[in-house]
Design a protein around this motif. Structure first.
Motif, mmCIF file in Angstrom:
data_model
loop_
_atom_site.group_PDB
_atom_site.id
_atom_site.type_symbol
_atom_site.label_atom_id
_atom_site.label_comp_id
_atom_site.label_asym_id
_atom_site.label_seq_id
_atom_site.Cartn_x
_atom_site.Cartn_y
_atom_site.Cartn_z
ATOM 1 N N LYS A 110 0.860 -1.187 0.000
ATOM 2 C CA LYS A 110 0.000 0.000 0.000
ATOM 3 C C LYS A 110 0.897 1.238 0.000
ATOM 4 O O LYS A 110 2.108 1.121 0.191
ATOM 5 C CB LYS A 110 -0.884 0.022 1.253
ATOM 6 C CG LYS A 110 -1.996 -1.007 1.245
ATOM 7 C CD LYS A 110 -2.846 -0.884 2.511
ATOM 8 C CE LYS A 110 -3.980 -1.891 2.478
ATOM 9 N NZ LYS A 110 -4.759 -1.895 3.745
ATOM 10 N N ILE A 111 0.308 2.390 -0.205
ATOM 11 C CA ILE A 111 1.085 3.631 -0.094
ATOM 12 C C ILE A 111 1.017 4.112 1.352
ATOM 13 O O ILE A 111 -0.059 4.426 1.855
ATOM 14 C CB ILE A 111 0.555 4.709 -1.058
ATOM 15 C CG1 ILE A 111 0.674 4.207 -2.506
ATOM 16 C CG2 ILE A 111 1.336 6.016 -0.878
ATOM 17 C CD1 ILE A 111 0.161 5.190 -3.544
ATOM 18 N N LEU A 161 8.127 7.403 -2.891
ATOM 19 C CA LEU A 161 7.301 7.782 -4.037
ATOM 20 C C LEU A 161 7.157 9.282 -4.249
ATOM 21 O O LEU A 161 6.226 9.740 -4.901
ATOM 22 C CB LEU A 161 5.920 7.115 -3.893
ATOM 23 C CG LEU A 161 5.968 5.585 -3.791
ATOM 24 C CD1 LEU A 161 4.583 5.009 -3.530
ATOM 25 C CD2 LEU A 161 6.570 4.954 -5.040
ATOM 26 N N ASP A 197 2.519 6.682 4.292
ATOM 27 C CA ASP A 197 3.221 7.952 4.504
ATOM 28 C C ASP A 197 3.404 8.177 6.000
ATOM 29 O O ASP A 197 2.442 8.381 6.730
ATOM 30 C CB ASP A 197 2.396 9.093 3.880
ATOM 31 C CG ASP A 197 3.203 10.377 3.770
ATOM 32 O OD1 ASP A 197 4.053 10.626 4.650
ATOM 33 O OD2 ASP A 197 2.983 11.132 2.811
ATOM 34 N N GLU A 244 5.556 18.711 0.870
ATOM 35 C CA GLU A 244 4.895 17.417 1.068
ATOM 36 C C GLU A 244 5.809 16.454 1.819
ATOM 37 O O GLU A 244 7.031 16.517 1.697
ATOM 38 C CB GLU A 244 4.544 16.799 -0.292
ATOM 39 C CG GLU A 244 3.295 17.371 -0.933
ATOM 40 C CD GLU A 244 2.024 16.860 -0.270
ATOM 41 O OE1 GLU A 244 2.129 16.131 0.746
ATOM 42 O OE2 GLU A 244 0.934 17.208 -0.757
ATOM 43 N N SER A 245 5.209 15.520 2.538
ATOM 44 C CA SER A 245 5.965 14.421 3.115
ATOM 45 C C SER A 245 6.173 13.343 2.052
ATOM 46 O O SER A 245 5.708 13.482 0.920
ATOM 47 C CB SER A 245 5.231 13.863 4.336
ATOM 48 O OG SER A 245 3.902 13.535 3.977
ATOM 49 N N ILE A 246 6.880 12.290 2.412
ATOM 50 C CA ILE A 246 7.333 11.288 1.443
ATOM 51 C C ILE A 246 6.545 9.986 1.598
ATOM 52 O O ILE A 246 6.767 9.239 2.548
ATOM 53 C CB ILE A 246 8.846 11.011 1.631
ATOM 54 C CG1 ILE A 246 9.634 12.319 1.408
ATOM 55 C CG2 ILE A 246 9.324 9.916 0.687
ATOM 56 C CD1 ILE A 246 11.097 12.238 1.795
ATOM 57 N N PRO A 247 5.628 9.704 0.658
ATOM 58 C CA PRO A 247 4.931 8.416 0.717
ATOM 59 C C PRO A 247 5.868 7.305 0.242
ATOM 60 O O PRO A 247 6.816 7.559 -0.497
ATOM 61 C CB PRO A 247 3.763 8.582 -0.262
ATOM 62 C CG PRO A 247 4.032 9.816 -1.049
ATOM 63 C CD PRO A 247 5.247 10.482 -0.520
#
Lengths: 339, 339
Positions: free
Chosen positions: A190-191, A312, A193, A322-325
């Motif tokens: 799954k993605i 991603l 974060d 943004e944070s990093i997924p």
């Protein structure tokens, strides 16, 4: 015919075999502890090309050609290719794979592509569509530094949590009809974060995704770490591996002694100045198709989990706050019965 | 259980159905000839976000949520997602899809992703792994211009062969267990490079790939243009469509009267200042999931080919002197028996 076990695990009842595999790496990787297991080492990281990007194409083409050759199949026997890489718009793969006259299905999973491509290849064989599939991925230090961080000429200082993108490519031919180690199941990522925003801490950003997929795998299958003699992650590095094992321990799984990470294995962490370890699509692919498969042949492993992780984001999303997924796709490799 | 017909065509004997689909587009697309068929039109192309990239995430999230809603399934009923887009490292998809608690498999096929994602979803259902799959893609004019050409503020002059990237997203839920139009087969694209180096002539670069896949489809299945009441391409535009039809004619297939192109349909070419027409992943996805499926419902079509094309370069490879490789993945949509 395929089947889903639990929520996220794909069972491959026909257990597609790796008929041939090859790993092609650069100079630094060829000076590391796994050197003896790689199929080809380029002393020139540019492989005679004019740019890191074009060099990556060459690494990928060489690894794919060698994998086909070692499989014993002709190019015309291969039904499809699954590939992808880190270059913008996956051009590392497209320019390499245009030299093959084979249907091509492009993937993007960042550094999880090594196992994503194996998972999809196994699914297409087990689902009845394909008999032989070529799959793999690559990364190149120079191309990745330019694109994700700074041009090499800038001489940017690396933080302790940063990782060194592997220059290398790994490919395999997965087949319905041969011997070799088998891919028996896969658990889809799954993605996830975790809120990490530090682009120099990929291992930290990806550790949560690895733990999520491994936990799902154990829940779906009713297995645990004692059912495997190796749990291999792609490129969590030193920092990410510690977090990953700690998170798994908190979830009730003590994997410290059975876990290894390709990013920690491919370089001599103490002496090769790679900070937290290796990274990039080519890290898991070259360690898996170079070293790990040979360890299976040598009888060291009988049943292993390989979970390649991928961050991603892109540099722009991080600059935009943004944070990093991240994600992790997991496959299970087993020695042939009788091996 | 899946099956391959001929060299490149996948037959889906269980014929997965589109249980629900949605198209969400921007202002310019909402002023075009297909406006009435879109599910949602944002008057503000930024959809309240601070950047084109973040806006694309919103378009994709909205389209995906609407598709799930229209399918009648709950999010927990969905086994997996196939998605991808044009943003570097496919961040248009990752940041949108992290809000869904569903296993995610990332694709990269540039503008061919609309059909690549449907093809892979159908294969995973027909192969026995999944029952319900969410799939789709998106593009955003502002994000694409900045990344592939110039920042909008620069006011670059567009050439006559250039196309206008569609701001839009299209998603569907493909299901084993419902009614709706069916995906009966797919023909996988190869990477075809016609030697075109003009980054402002995507249609010309992609026409050869569309012709290659369509010819392979006819050869694999023994069918021809008379077996279909529509042959739809993704975003060849005016220039690419002409080349495509001419190449097919030379190959012995007169498709002039049965061919349409999403890039020519979504805008009023004469009056909306889009030069050769629309383009981008969101072009085929929004026209297919907005307009075409509604034409099936209205009984206009019974059996259609959809071949989305993708140009597989990035701006850097073109600056490095490379030509533009392309691909096209083709799917066949049929009305339900009795419709």
């Amino acid at each position: 015919m395929g089947k889903k076990i639990g929520k996220r695990t794909l069972e491959f009842s026909s257990a597609p075999h790796i008929a041939g595999a090859a790993a092609v790496v650069g100079k630094k990787e060829g000076e590391g502890p796994l050197a003896a297991d790689f199929d080809m080492i380029f002393d020139d990281d540019y492989a005679g090309a004019k740019s890191g990007e074009a060099a990556e194409n060459k690494f990928q083409t060489e690894a794919a050609r060698l994998a086909v050759e070692k499989s014993g199949f002709a190019e015309t026997d291969i039904d499809g290719i699954f590939s992808g890489d880190l270059q913008n718009q996956c051009t590392g793969s497209h320019y390499a794979m245009r030299s093959f006259d084979i249907p091509y299905i492009g993937l993007y999973g960042a550094c999880s592509t090594a196992t994503e491509s194996l998972m999809m290849s196994a699914a297409m064989i087990d689902g009845g569509f394909f008999e032989n599939v070529l799959c793999g991925t690559s990364s190149h230090f120079c191309a990745a530094e330019k694109q994700f961080r700074f041009p090499l000429e800038y001489g940017g200082i690396r933080t302790p949590t940063s990782q060194w993108t592997v220059t290398g490519a790994g490919f395999s031919v997965l087949s319905k009809n041969t011997g070799g180690v088998r891919i028996t199941c896969a658990t889809v990522g799954k993605i996830i974060d975790m809120g990490v925003c530090d682009i120099n801490n990929m291992g930290g950003a990806m550790a949560g995704a690895a733990a999520d997929t491994l936990t799902a795998h154990f829940e779906d299958t009713g297995r645990n770490q004692n059912d495997y003699d190796l749990i291999l992650t792609g490129d969590l590095g030193v920092v990410g591996s510690d977090i990953f094992c700690d998170v798994m321990y908190d979830a009730g799984y003590d994997i410290y002694s059975v876990h290894k990470d390709c990013g920690k294995m491919i370089f001599d962490i103490e002496n090769q100045d790679v900070h937290s370890g290796g990274s990039g699509c080519g890290c898991c692919a070259s360690v898996l198709y170079g070293h790990i498969l040979k360890e299976f042949e040598r009888g060291k492993y009988k049943k292993a989990i390989v979970a390649a992780t991928g961050a991603l984001m892109n540099p722009q999303t991080v600059l935009q706050g943004e944070s990093i997924p991240a994600t992790a796709h997991l496959i299970v490799i087993e020695a042939c019965a009788g091996d």
